[in-house]
Design a protein around this motif. Sequence first.
Motif, mmCIF file in Angstrom:
data_model
loop_
_atom_site.group_PDB
_atom_site.id
_atom_site.type_symbol
_atom_site.label_atom_id
_atom_site.label_comp_id
_atom_site.label_asym_id
_atom_site.label_seq_id
_atom_site.Cartn_x
_atom_site.Cartn_y
_atom_site.Cartn_z
ATOM 1 N N UNK A 101 -16.484 14.452 -16.625
ATOM 2 C CA UNK A 101 -15.969 13.840 -15.401
ATOM 3 C C UNK A 101 -14.864 14.738 -14.845
ATOM 4 N N UNK A 102 -15.187 15.425 -13.763
ATOM 5 C CA UNK A 102 -14.287 16.422 -13.184
ATOM 6 C C UNK A 102 -13.573 15.817 -11.982
ATOM 7 N N UNK A 103 -12.245 15.809 -11.943
ATOM 8 C CA UNK A 103 -11.533 15.333 -10.742
ATOM 9 C C UNK A 103 -11.942 16.146 -9.519
ATOM 10 N N UNK A 104 -12.079 15.473 -8.407
ATOM 11 C CA UNK A 104 -12.559 16.141 -7.199
ATOM 12 C C UNK A 104 -11.635 17.256 -6.714
ATOM 13 N N UNK A 105 -10.349 17.148 -7.044
ATOM 14 C CA UNK A 105 -9.426 18.210 -6.635
ATOM 15 C C UNK A 105 -9.778 19.543 -7.301
ATOM 16 N N UNK A 106 -10.245 19.501 -8.549
ATOM 17 C CA UNK A 106 -10.641 20.734 -9.231
ATOM 18 C C UNK A 106 -11.862 21.352 -8.562
ATOM 19 N N UNK A 107 -12.770 20.514 -8.096
ATOM 20 C CA UNK A 107 -13.965 21.026 -7.414
ATOM 21 C C UNK A 107 -13.636 21.558 -6.034
ATOM 22 N N UNK A 108 -12.566 21.015 -5.437
ATOM 23 C CA UNK A 108 -12.181 21.453 -4.101
ATOM 24 C C UNK A 108 -11.340 22.726 -4.138
ATOM 25 N N UNK A 149 -13.049 14.611 -2.391
ATOM 26 C CA UNK A 149 -14.442 14.182 -2.463
ATOM 27 C C UNK A 149 -15.096 14.134 -1.095
ATOM 28 N N UNK A 150 -14.351 13.651 -0.097
ATOM 29 C CA UNK A 150 -14.887 13.612 1.271
ATOM 30 C C UNK A 150 -15.129 15.029 1.791
ATOM 31 N N UNK A 151 -14.197 15.943 1.498
ATOM 32 C CA UNK A 151 -14.369 17.337 1.929
ATOM 33 C C UNK A 151 -15.576 17.981 1.257
ATOM 34 N N UNK A 152 -15.768 17.698 -0.015
ATOM 35 C CA UNK A 152 -16.914 18.262 -0.741
ATOM 36 C C UNK A 152 -18.222 17.815 -0.102
ATOM 37 N N UNK A 153 -18.292 16.531 0.235
ATOM 38 C CA UNK A 153 -19.527 16.005 0.821
ATOM 39 C C UNK A 153 -19.732 16.501 2.244
ATOM 40 N N UNK A 205 -5.478 9.633 -4.157
ATOM 41 C CA UNK A 205 -5.810 9.909 -2.759
ATOM 42 C C UNK A 205 -6.202 11.369 -2.562
ATOM 43 N N UNK A 206 -5.574 12.264 -3.337
ATOM 44 C CA UNK A 206 -5.981 13.680 -3.262
ATOM 45 C C UNK A 206 -7.437 13.835 -3.682
ATOM 46 N N UNK A 207 -7.809 13.166 -4.776
ATOM 47 C CA UNK A 207 -9.187 13.249 -5.244
ATOM 48 C C UNK A 207 -10.146 12.623 -4.236
ATOM 49 N N UNK A 208 -9.701 11.520 -3.595
ATOM 50 C CA UNK A 208 -10.549 10.865 -2.602
ATOM 51 C C UNK A 208 -10.805 11.790 -1.409
ATOM 52 N N UNK A 218 0.815 -1.211 0.000
ATOM 53 C CA UNK A 218 0.000 0.000 0.000
ATOM 54 C C UNK A 218 0.850 1.262 0.000
ATOM 55 N N UNK A 219 1.971 1.231 0.729
ATOM 56 C CA UNK A 219 2.870 2.388 0.738
ATOM 57 C C UNK A 219 3.427 2.638 -0.659
ATOM 58 N N UNK A 220 3.808 1.555 -1.318
ATOM 59 C CA UNK A 220 4.345 1.695 -2.671
ATOM 60 C C UNK A 220 3.289 2.226 -3.628
ATOM 61 N N UNK A 221 2.062 1.723 -3.469
ATOM 62 C CA UNK A 221 0.984 2.189 -4.335
ATOM 63 C C UNK A 221 0.659 3.653 -4.053
ATOM 64 N N UNK A 222 0.653 4.022 -2.746
ATOM 65 C CA UNK A 222 0.321 5.400 -2.368
ATOM 66 C C UNK A 222 1.292 6.399 -2.976
ATOM 67 N N UNK A 223 2.571 6.025 -3.041
ATOM 68 C CA UNK A 223 3.564 6.920 -3.621
ATOM 69 C C UNK A 223 3.308 7.150 -5.103
ATOM 70 N N UNK A 224 2.766 6.129 -5.760
ATOM 71 C CA UNK A 224 2.499 6.259 -7.189
ATOM 72 C C UNK A 224 1.086 6.694 -7.500
ATOM 73 N N UNK A 225 0.248 6.827 -6.488
ATOM 74 C CA UNK A 225 -1.155 7.182 -6.720
ATOM 75 C C UNK A 225 -1.565 8.348 -5.818
#
Length: 372
Positions: free
Chosen positions: A239-246, A195-199, A189-192, A178-185
Amino acid sequence: MEQLKAFGDLVLDVWKNGLFGVDIGRVLVAAAIFLGFLVLRKTISKVILHRLERLTAKTETELDDKILSALEPPLNLLPIVLGLFFAREYIGVEGTVALLMDKLIRSLVVFTIFWSFFNIILPISHLFKRLEDIFDRSLLDWLFNAARAALALIGAATILEIWGIRVGPIIAGLGLFGVAVALGAQDLFKNLISGILILSERRFKIGDWVQVNGVVEGTVEQIGFRSTRIRRFDKAPVFVPNTLLSDNTVINFTSMTFRRISWLVGLEYKTTVDQLRNIREKIEAWITHHEGYVNPPSAPLFVRIDNFSDSSIDMKIYCFTRTTVWGEWLKLKEELVCVIKEIVEEEGAGFAFPSQSLYVETMPWETPEARG
């Protein structure tokens, strides 16, 4: 004769110890028991459901009825588990076969239990409707989906433990992965998180008409983990990435209480003071008495002579309509335009248009000669 007797003894020995040292007759009876439960699975589950329905019918709430409906699929699996259990008890096997059958039955029991809880979460979620005043419905859906995913993972881990597979090392390995994936993704996670902040901030909800500056304008159709689907008015989905909406400014037109009209009406400079005052008073009176417009103090209303422009005397009209629906708002604007034109024409005035005046200085035909 002795050979036939020997053959008979052989058949009898095979019959008694033919399958894992178990009497074939007992195996066939056990198979018949399992097949009986399998054939009568629907009947057994219906009997159980009928008993439970009689109990739920005595209550006034619909929650127990929804829970019972959610439990129907797991209850259909219960007769199969019972058939395996009674078949194993009848055979009475020992050793490795008994251990495998015991693990299989235990796994099916765990699967049935967690499947039941997994299905129950959905009807139970309706109990939390009051929380919609605090949290957005989409955020609550996320939480309940996370709870269902957690139940599925716990159930899977329990079954793995039954079969002797240690879950701890697997989780540790997944943590490193998961750490390896998080570094590449990181963007995922920013969009995730966005999205939580938007809601949680309730910026908008499904069905709202929003405008994201420089990105898109349309109706929100879905708020996902990574992106939000907004359908433009030409019916094209975006389809708008959540970071743009935030990170960007979002205008939620659906949340408007009233809708604004702000105009500058240019009148000719030859319009007299009395004409200006009459035009202003008539327009203000018409707006004030029209049921489609909002009067102070609910919303501001101004009709004032505002400015001397280059080619016109400007009259400021600033008001709000009760409706926020675009089509109805356009209809009210059209009606107001026609009324303003009628009032201006009734007062004998006219609308100014951009113009420029050119002044030419008259020059003498002859210039005095230079004296020597």
